[in-house]
Design a protein around this motif. Structure first.
Motif, PDB file in Angstrom:
ATOM      1  N   VAL A 137     -12.461  14.565   8.725  1.00 33.00           N
ATOM      2  CA  VAL A 137     -11.199  14.582   8.726  1.00 33.00           C
ATOM      3  C   VAL A 137     -10.447  15.585   9.497  1.00 33.00           C
ATOM      4  N   VAL A 138     -10.565  15.215  10.848  1.00 35.14           N
ATOM      5  CA  VAL A 138      -9.858  15.614  11.864  1.00 35.14           C
ATOM      6  C   VAL A 138      -8.696  14.812  12.552  1.00 35.14           C
ATOM      7  N   PRO A 139      -7.844  15.520  13.151  1.00 36.99           N
ATOM      8  CA  PRO A 139      -6.513  14.644  13.713  1.00 36.99           C
ATOM      9  C   PRO A 139      -7.232  13.370  14.694  1.00 36.99           C
ATOM     10  N   SER A 140      -8.193  13.767  15.522  1.00 39.48           N
ATOM     11  CA  SER A 140      -8.591  12.832  16.462  1.00 39.48           C
ATOM     12  C   SER A 140      -9.473  11.887  16.049  1.00 39.48           C
ATOM     13  N   ARG A 141      -9.805  11.862  14.812  1.00 39.80           N
ATOM     14  CA  ARG A 141     -10.610  10.747  14.102  1.00 39.80           C
ATOM     15  C   ARG A 141     -10.022  10.174  12.909  1.00 39.80           C
ATOM     16  N   ILE A 142      -8.498  10.353  12.909  1.00 35.72           N
ATOM     17  CA  ILE A 142      -7.655   9.690  11.547  1.00 35.72           C
ATOM     18  C   ILE A 142      -7.377   8.318  12.336  1.00 35.72           C
ATOM     19  N   ARG A 143      -8.263   7.284  12.327  1.00 37.60           N
ATOM     20  CA  ARG A 143      -7.983   6.024  13.003  1.00 37.60           C
ATOM     21  C   ARG A 143      -8.594   5.173  12.142  1.00 37.60           C
ATOM     22  N   PRO A 144      -7.961   3.934  12.093  1.00 36.41           N
ATOM     23  CA  PRO A 144      -8.505   2.741  11.249  1.00 36.41           C
ATOM     24  C   PRO A 144     -10.139   2.366  11.566  1.00 36.41           C
ATOM     25  N   ASP A 145     -10.521   2.485  12.564  1.00 36.35           N
ATOM     26  CA  ASP A 145     -11.643   2.067  13.100  1.00 36.35           C
ATOM     27  C   ASP A 145     -12.798   3.031  12.716  1.00 36.35           C
ATOM     28  N   GLU A 146     -12.499   4.085  12.304  1.00 40.01           N
ATOM     29  CA  GLU A 146     -13.269   5.216  11.690  1.00 40.01           C
ATOM     30  C   GLU A 146     -13.628   4.946  10.379  1.00 40.01           C
ATOM     31  N   TYR A 147     -12.955   4.160   9.599  1.00 36.49           N
ATOM     32  CA  TYR A 147     -13.302   3.731   8.216  1.00 36.49           C
ATOM     33  C   TYR A 147     -13.762   2.265   8.214  1.00 36.49           C
ATOM     34  N   ILE A 148     -14.774   1.991   7.278  1.00 40.09           N
ATOM     35  CA  ILE A 148     -15.821   1.050   7.415  1.00 40.09           C
ATOM     36  C   ILE A 148     -15.331  -0.020   6.029  1.00 40.09           C
ATOM     37  N   TYR A 149     -15.122   0.599   5.153  1.00 37.91           N
ATOM     38  CA  TYR A 149     -14.582  -0.017   3.905  1.00 37.91           C
ATOM     39  C   TYR A 149     -13.342   0.049   3.661  1.00 37.91           C
ATOM     40  N   TRP A 150     -12.747  -1.139   3.106  1.00 37.98           N
ATOM     41  CA  TRP A 150     -11.199  -1.339   2.931  1.00 37.98           C
ATOM     42  C   TRP A 150     -11.205  -2.120   1.573  1.00 37.98           C
ATOM     43  N   GLY A 151      -9.979  -1.458   0.695  1.00 38.48           N
ATOM     44  CA  GLY A 151      -9.709  -2.039  -0.410  1.00 38.48           C
ATOM     45  C   GLY A 151      -8.734  -3.506   0.118  1.00 38.48           C
ATOM     46  N   GLN A 152      -8.264  -4.116  -0.886  1.00 35.83           N
ATOM     47  CA  GLN A 152      -7.514  -5.426  -0.733  1.00 35.83           C
ATOM     48  C   GLN A 152      -5.955  -4.856  -0.495  1.00 35.83           C
ATOM     49  N   GLY A 153      -5.528  -3.672  -1.049  1.00 38.26           N
ATOM     50  CA  GLY A 153      -4.126  -3.249  -0.698  1.00 38.26           C
ATOM     51  C   GLY A 153      -3.369  -3.477  -1.906  1.00 38.26           C
ATOM     52  N   THR A 154      -2.240  -2.522  -2.266  1.00 35.65           N
ATOM     53  CA  THR A 154      -1.422  -2.647  -3.188  1.00 35.65           C
ATOM     54  C   THR A 154      -0.007  -2.387  -2.785  1.00 35.65           C
ATOM     55  N   GLN A 155       1.026  -3.097  -3.162  1.00 35.86           N
ATOM     56  CA  GLN A 155       2.393  -3.031  -2.608  1.00 35.86           C
ATOM     57  C   GLN A 155       3.110  -1.781  -3.290  1.00 35.86           C
ATOM     58  N   VAL A 156       3.506  -1.361  -2.459  1.00 35.04           N
ATOM     59  CA  VAL A 156       4.540   0.026  -3.013  1.00 35.04           C
ATOM     60  C   VAL A 156       5.973  -0.519  -2.196  1.00 35.04           C
ATOM     61  N   THR A 157       7.090  -0.734  -3.061  1.00 37.37           N
ATOM     62  CA  THR A 157       8.558  -1.131  -2.702  1.00 37.37           C
ATOM     63  C   THR A 157       9.195  -0.083  -3.340  1.00 37.37           C
ATOM     64  N   VAL A 158      10.240   0.694  -2.451  1.00 34.88           N
ATOM     65  CA  VAL A 158      11.010   1.534  -2.760  1.00 34.88           C
ATOM     66  C   VAL A 158      12.480   1.176  -2.584  1.00 34.88           C
ATOM     67  N   SER A 159      13.271   0.874  -3.590  1.00 38.36           N
ATOM     68  CA  SER A 159      14.452   0.462  -3.265  1.00 38.36           C
ATOM     69  C   SER A 159      15.518   1.705  -3.130  1.00 38.36           C
ATOM     70  N   SER A 160      16.520   1.468  -2.176  1.00 37.71           N
ATOM     71  CA  SER A 160      17.433   2.637  -2.056  1.00 37.71           C
ATOM     72  C   SER A 160      18.738   2.379  -2.790  1.00 37.71           C
TER      73      SER A 160
END
Length: 126
Positions: free
Chosen positions: A103-126
């Motif tokens: 966890v260093v700024p130069s390696r905070i990239r999507p390609d450094e991570y090999i496993y991913w979840g399916q995602g969860t939607q967050v919606t913020v109304s103003s």
């Protein structure tokens, strides 16, 4: 192989809070750095926060510093993202990810991570 399942997303108003959870399968959860990314419609996937394997090192993108907190419980194979003072610009699909990385700024990239979840939607109304 690691499977990740996110939960906790939803529709909230600006200023509200949400806590996202990411549960991992497998016995090697504590070996991985974990991260939260997000992707809004028409935009690239971006890092939100990351945490080292033992929780000793964290990273936050500037726009969420002071509002979001990343944590993990290795005994429960779970990563969390506490989101406070939500803003409309936080609206996105949030993904958790795991990787053998540091966890260093130069390696905070999507390609450094090999496993991913399916995602969860967050919606913020103003």
């Amino acid at each position: 192989q690691v499977q990740l399942v996110e939960s906790g997303g939803g529709l909230v108003q600006a200023g509200d809070s949400l806590r996202l959870s990411c549960v991992a399968s497998g016995r090697t959860f504590s070996s991985y750095a974990m991260a939260w990314f997000r992707q809004a419609p028409g935009k690239e996937r971006e890092i939100v926060a990351a945490i080292s394997w033992n929780g000793g090192n964290t990273y936050y993108t500037d726009s969420v510093k002071g509002r979001f907190t990343v944590s993990r419980d290795n005994a429960k194979n779970t990563e969390y993202l506490q989101m406070n003072s939500l803003k409309s610009e936080d609206t996105a699909v949030y993904y958790c990810a795991a990787g053998y990385t540091t966890v260093v700024p130069s390696r905070i990239r999507p390609d450094e991570y090999i496993y991913w979840g399916q995602g969860t939607q967050v919606t913020v109304s103003s």
